[in-house]
Design a protein around this motif. Structure first.
Motif, PDB file in Angstrom:
ATOM      1  N   ILE A  68       0.840  -1.199   0.000  1.00 41.59           N
ATOM      2  CA  ILE A  68       0.000   0.000   0.000  1.00 41.59           C
ATOM      3  C   ILE A  68       0.878   1.253   0.000  1.00 41.59           C
ATOM      4  CG2 ILE A  68      -1.630   1.319   1.423  1.00 41.59           C
ATOM      5  CD1 ILE A  68      -2.826  -1.452   2.238  1.00 41.59           C
ATOM      6  N   LEU A  69       1.933   1.236   0.833  1.00 42.11           N
ATOM      7  CA  LEU A  69       2.813   2.402   0.910  1.00 42.11           C
ATOM      8  C   LEU A  69       3.630   2.551  -0.370  1.00 42.11           C
ATOM      9  CD1 LEU A  69       3.860   2.086   4.652  1.00 42.11           C
ATOM     10  CD2 LEU A  69       2.302   3.776   3.647  1.00 42.11           C
ATOM     11  N   LYS A  70       4.055   1.447  -0.914  1.00 45.44           N
ATOM     12  CA  LYS A  70       4.809   1.496  -2.187  1.00 45.44           C
ATOM     13  C   LYS A  70       3.940   2.129  -3.278  1.00 45.44           C
ATOM     14  CE  LYS A  70       7.130  -1.758  -5.373  1.00 45.44           C
ATOM     15  NZ  LYS A  70       8.451  -1.142  -5.501  1.00 45.44           N
ATOM     16  N   SER A  71       2.674   1.742  -3.304  1.00 47.35           N
ATOM     17  CA  SER A  71       1.780   2.288  -4.332  1.00 47.35           C
ATOM     18  C   SER A  71       1.529   3.775  -4.113  1.00 47.35           C
ATOM     19  CB  SER A  71       0.451   1.517  -4.349  1.00 47.35           C
ATOM     20  OG  SER A  71      -0.310   1.858  -3.202  1.00 47.35           O
TER      21      SER A  71
ATOM     22  N   ALA B 131      -1.136   3.428   8.750  1.00 48.81           N
ATOM     23  CA  ALA B 131      -0.138   3.838   7.752  1.00 48.81           C
ATOM     24  C   ALA B 131      -0.829   4.290   6.469  1.00 48.81           C
ATOM     25  CB  ALA B 131       0.818   2.675   7.471  1.00 48.81           C
ATOM     26  N   THR B 132      -1.899   3.595   6.114  1.00 48.76           N
ATOM     27  CA  THR B 132      -2.630   3.948   4.894  1.00 48.76           C
ATOM     28  C   THR B 132      -3.173   5.368   5.004  1.00 48.76           C
ATOM     29  OG1 THR B 132      -3.219   1.627   4.587  1.00 48.76           O
ATOM     30  CG2 THR B 132      -4.554   3.250   3.406  1.00 48.76           C
ATOM     31  N   GLU B 133      -3.766   5.686   6.152  1.00 47.94           N
ATOM     32  CA  GLU B 133      -4.320   7.042   6.305  1.00 47.94           C
ATOM     33  C   GLU B 133      -3.211   8.094   6.346  1.00 47.94           C
ATOM     34  OE1 GLU B 133      -7.120   7.705   9.530  1.00 47.94           O
ATOM     35  OE2 GLU B 133      -6.929   9.891   9.298  1.00 47.94           O
ATOM     36  N   LEU B 134      -2.169   7.827   7.106  1.00 48.95           N
ATOM     37  CA  LEU B 134      -1.098   8.830   7.231  1.00 48.95           C
ATOM     38  C   LEU B 134      -0.435   9.107   5.890  1.00 48.95           C
ATOM     39  CD1 LEU B 134       0.551   7.684  10.587  1.00 48.95           C
ATOM     40  CD2 LEU B 134      -0.885   9.712  10.212  1.00 48.95           C
ATOM     41  N   ALA B 135      -0.348   8.079   5.052  1.00 47.77           N
ATOM     42  CA  ALA B 135       0.310   8.229   3.748  1.00 47.77           C
ATOM     43  C   ALA B 135      -0.638   8.801   2.694  1.00 47.77           C
ATOM     44  CB  ALA B 135       0.836   6.866   3.286  1.00 47.77           C
ATOM     45  N   GLY B 136      -1.897   8.973   3.058  1.00 39.92           N
ATOM     46  CA  GLY B 136      -2.865   9.416   2.054  1.00 39.92           C
ATOM     47  C   GLY B 136      -3.066   8.367   0.980  1.00 39.92           C
ATOM     48  N   ALA B 137      -2.857   7.110   1.352  1.00 37.51           N
ATOM     49  CA  ALA B 137      -2.976   6.013   0.384  1.00 37.51           C
ATOM     50  C   ALA B 137      -4.391   5.444   0.424  1.00 37.51           C
ATOM     51  CB  ALA B 137      -1.954   4.932   0.704  1.00 37.51           C
ATOM     52  N   LYS B 138      -4.645   4.508  -0.456  1.00 33.84           N
ATOM     53  CA  LYS B 138      -5.955   3.872  -0.505  1.00 33.84           C
ATOM     54  C   LYS B 138      -5.809   2.374  -0.283  1.00 33.84           C
ATOM     55  CE  LYS B 138      -8.825   6.950  -3.221  1.00 33.84           C
ATOM     56  NZ  LYS B 138      -8.247   8.049  -2.505  1.00 33.84           N
ATOM     57  N   LEU B 139      -6.808   1.801   0.381  1.00 32.96           N
ATOM     58  CA  LEU B 139      -6.833   0.340   0.504  1.00 32.96           C
ATOM     59  C   LEU B 139      -7.192  -0.251  -0.847  1.00 32.96           C
ATOM     60  CD1 LEU B 139      -8.844  -0.027   3.844  1.00 32.96           C
ATOM     61  CD2 LEU B 139      -6.375  -0.308   3.535  1.00 32.96           C
TER      62      LEU B 139
ATOM     63  N   ASP C 262      -8.921  -5.796   9.553  1.00 33.76           N
ATOM     64  CA  ASP C 262      -9.630  -5.894  10.832  1.00 33.76           C
ATOM     65  C   ASP C 262      -9.374  -4.677  11.710  1.00 33.76           C
ATOM     66  OD1 ASP C 262     -10.891  -8.469  10.620  1.00 33.76           O
ATOM     67  OD2 ASP C 262      -8.888  -9.352  10.747  1.00 33.76           O
ATOM     68  N   GLY C 263      -8.244  -4.008  11.465  1.00 39.72           N
ATOM     69  CA  GLY C 263      -7.842  -2.917  12.334  1.00 39.72           C
ATOM     70  C   GLY C 263      -8.519  -1.598  11.996  1.00 39.72           C
ATOM     71  N   PHE C 264      -8.233  -0.607  12.840  1.00 35.64           N
ATOM     72  CA  PHE C 264      -8.749   0.748  12.670  1.00 35.64           C
ATOM     73  C   PHE C 264      -7.564   1.699  12.609  1.00 35.64           C
ATOM     74  CE2 PHE C 264     -12.066  -1.676  14.609  1.00 35.64           C
ATOM     75  CZ  PHE C 264     -13.252  -1.151  14.112  1.00 35.64           C
ATOM     76  N   SER C 265      -7.725   2.794  11.895  1.00 37.44           N
ATOM     77  CA  SER C 265      -6.645   3.777  11.853  1.00 37.44           C
ATOM     78  C   SER C 265      -6.461   4.420  13.222  1.00 37.44           C
ATOM     79  CB  SER C 265      -6.933   4.865  10.822  1.00 37.44           C
ATOM     80  OG  SER C 265      -5.930   5.867  10.940  1.00 37.44           O
ATOM     81  N   LEU C 266      -5.204   4.500  13.640  1.00 35.55           N
ATOM     82  CA  LEU C 266      -4.853   5.144  14.908  1.00 35.55           C
ATOM     83  C   LEU C 266      -4.385   6.580  14.693  1.00 35.55           C
ATOM     84  CD1 LEU C 266      -2.708   2.235  16.454  1.00 35.55           C
ATOM     85  CD2 LEU C 266      -5.151   2.664  16.812  1.00 35.55           C
ATOM     86  N   ALA C 267      -4.561   7.108  13.480  1.00 33.62           N
ATOM     87  CA  ALA C 267      -3.965   8.414  13.156  1.00 33.62           C
ATOM     88  C   ALA C 267      -4.366   9.471  14.187  1.00 33.62           C
ATOM     89  CB  ALA C 267      -4.355   8.836  11.745  1.00 33.62           C
ATOM     90  N   SER C 268      -5.638   9.570  14.479  1.00 36.91           N
ATOM     91  CA  SER C 268      -6.107  10.588  15.424  1.00 36.91           C
ATOM     92  C   SER C 268      -5.634  10.273  16.856  1.00 36.91           C
ATOM     93  CB  SER C 268      -7.634  10.658  15.355  1.00 36.91           C
ATOM     94  OG  SER C 268      -8.142  11.382  16.427  1.00 36.91           O
ATOM     95  N   PHE C 269      -5.666   9.000  17.209  1.00 36.73           N
ATOM     96  CA  PHE C 269      -5.214   8.548  18.539  1.00 36.73           C
ATOM     97  C   PHE C 269      -3.739   8.885  18.751  1.00 36.73           C
ATOM     98  CE2 PHE C 269      -3.867   4.520  20.966  1.00 36.73           C
ATOM     99  CZ  PHE C 269      -4.150   5.059  22.206  1.00 36.73           C
ATOM    100  N   LEU C 270      -2.919   8.622  17.746  1.00 37.24           N
ATOM    101  CA  LEU C 270      -1.488   8.925  17.865  1.00 37.24           C
ATOM    102  C   LEU C 270      -1.262  10.409  18.090  1.00 37.24           C
ATOM    103  CD1 LEU C 270      -0.077   6.763  14.929  1.00 37.24           C
ATOM    104  CD2 LEU C 270       0.355   6.383  17.353  1.00 37.24           C
ATOM    105  N   LYS C 271      -2.115  11.221  17.475  1.00 36.79           N
ATOM    106  CA  LYS C 271      -1.940  12.672  17.572  1.00 36.79           C
ATOM    107  C   LYS C 271      -2.503  13.245  18.866  1.00 36.79           C
ATOM    108  CE  LYS C 271      -2.007  12.999  12.551  1.00 36.79           C
ATOM    109  NZ  LYS C 271      -2.781  13.382  11.342  1.00 36.79           N
ATOM    110  N   GLY C 272      -3.014  12.379  19.743  1.00 39.26           N
ATOM    111  CA  GLY C 272      -3.491  12.848  21.045  1.00 39.26           C
ATOM    112  C   GLY C 272      -4.967  12.628  21.273  1.00 39.26           C
ATOM    113  N   GLY C 273      -5.684  12.137  20.283  1.00 38.27           N
ATOM    114  CA  GLY C 273      -7.114  11.888  20.423  1.00 38.27           C
ATOM    115  C   GLY C 273      -7.397  10.571  21.126  1.00 38.27           C
TER     116      GLY C 273
END
Ligand SMILES: [Ca+2]
Length: 463
Positions: free
Chosen positions: A115-118, A343-351, A358-369
């Motif tokens: 996903i990140l490579k793409s 990683a997909t969200e942070l990279a602005g990538a697409k699934l 099965d997982g959820f993006s932690l982007a907001s959580f990592l930033k303090g949410g």
């Protein structure tokens, strides 16, 4: 009025852009083999020195309930890479093949590296792979990694003085090393020296473009080989205890070298660095190493190859100056299968179309949410009897074999899983047992069993 509102909206967008984290941040996931929470000073270790990881925790956020995929190498790593928990993952135990390599990830496996490579990232796995040799569908080079350096096979990685390593799929010799995977391995070339140097080289080479480094460091897994006992050589400890402490301090120092390079290259604010162990402590608390260092730490029950919290909660830290809050300690749970969507969200990538992690993006959580809300976490493992565990809210259920009775614990009041409340809470046991069925897909390689086929007991290879 409308134009004022639209001007306000535009300003908000602009402000958002100014304060936002950089587009396509670099992503580094440092996965240490068998490192446990209790190994690190920032989680309470007193005897082993880990100044760089402790500093990383002060400069970033430390998590007390970051969960691994499951509690041995290959399936835990598979969850990290694929975004699938071990009820859906193609690899749900360590399975050794031939003289070198493990059961490979099947063709068509979606990985975070692809996903990140793409999305334009340079990608590398440096350290240990363990999900398929180069001539199989599980080769890292077929699953989104531009570059590989280190050990393909888990068993090969038991030697820190191996006779050879791989650069991409090409084997190169390390003359003079004995390749001993038991004890007293020796030789002129400590593999981690080469592995650490390779991580620095990859970052330097790709400093001007987005990169993903999966740094799968083999320390402090056994065999307990170290080329310098350093701080510990004069301690009144056994050789194995000194070696173990020195291995943890060595991996800490190499994390420090990597962080120093990011700073030197001006990449600190463009780079999310996450660290974790791949499973909890591998030591029985009464063992030679476990007794001295108390790796499970924090009163958690269990260790590697089980599904109690001591086997599942990892030493997890995230650092990204300016984006991940410094000095925060979070007790909210998350798990390895969240990394791919994060990683997909942070990279602005697409699934990929049709792929549902099965997982959820932690982007907001990592930033303090707040951490993402979810119905449950699920784990299984097939090293011996098929183990299953599920967590919903503060409740955790564990089933140690197909015919075993379901145990139930309240993690809020009993993180050490000492008091089985199953008899008092039949409705929660019923809920857990329904999840033990519905949270997993059946797979011909991973039937639920009381014993592994052909094994007299817990069975399974130790990795
Ligand atoms: Ca491991």
């Amino acid at each position: 009025m409308k134009s004022l509102l639209s001007l306000f909206a535009s300003l908000c967008v602009l402000c958002g852009q100014l304060s936002a984290a950089p587009a396509k941040p670099n992503l580094i996931f440092i996965l240490s083999d068998d490192l446990a929470q209790g190994d690190l000073g920032c989680y309470g270790q007193k005897l082993i020195q880990t100044p760089h990881l402790d500093r990383m925790a002060r400069e970033g956020t430390r998590y007390t309930q970051g969960y691994c995929g499951t509690s041995v190498c290959a399936p835990s790593r598979t969850s990290l890479i694929t975004g699938l928990h071990s009820g859906h993952s193609p690899i749900r135990a360590n399975r050794e093949l031939g003289t070198e390599g493990q059961k490979p990830l099947p063709a068509g496996t979606v990985t975070v590296a692809q996903i990140l490579k793409s999305a334009g990232y340079a990608t590398a796995c440096v350290g240990k792979w363990g999900m398929g040799m180069f001539d199989t569908t599980g080769s890292p080079l077929k699953l989104g990694f531009d570059h590989f350096f280190g050990y393909n096979c888990q068993r090969h990685a038991h030697s820190y003085f191996p006779k050879y390593l791989y650069r991409d799929d090409q084997r190169f010799e390390l003359p003079g090393n004995d390749g001993n995977t038991k004890v007293d391995g020796t030789g002129p070339i400590y593999a981690q020296d080469l592995i650490a140097d390779e991580t620095l080289k990859f970052v330097k080479t790709n400093k001007d473009r987005p990169f993903f480094l999966y740094y799968s460091i083999t320390l402090p897994h056994g065999a307990f080989h170290i080329n310098d006992q350093g701080l510990y050589k004069d301690k009144p400890w056994t050789a194995q205890q000194k070696n173990y402490a020195a291995m943890v301090t060595r991996l800490d120092a190499d994390v420090g070298r990597l962080l120093a390079l990011l700073k030197e290259l001006g990449l600190d604010e463009k780079t999310l660095v996450m660290t974790a162990g791949d499973n909890g402590s591998s030591f029985n608390p009464q063992s030679e190493i476990g007794k001295l260092f108390d790796q499970a730490g924090n009163g958690l029950r269990g260790f590697k190859r089980g599904l109690y919290e001591g086997a599942l909660r990892q030493a997890t830290i995230a650092r990204w100056p300016g984006t991940v809050p410094a000095g925060r300690v979070s007790h909210e749970p998350w798990a390895f299968w969240d990394f791919l969507p994060t990683a997909t969200e942070l990279a602005g990538a697409k699934l990929p179309a049709g792929f549902q992690p099965d997982g959820f993006s932690l982007a907001s959580f990592l930033k303090g949410g707040a951490a993402p809300q979810r119905d449950y976490f699920y784990w299984e493992l097939h090293e011996g009897p098929s183990l299953q565990a599920v967590r919903f809210g503060d409740w955790k259920a564990v089933k140690n074999g197909l015919s075993a009775k379901t145990e139930l614990y309240n993690l809020q009041t009993d993180a050490g899983e000492k008091t089985n409340l199953a008899a008092d809470k039949p409705e929660l046991v019923a809920k857990a047992e329904a999840l033990f069925q519905s949270a997993r897909t059946t797979h011909p390689d991973w039937p639920l069993r009381d014993r592994a086929p052909g094994k007299g007991g817990r069975g399974g290879k130790k990795q």
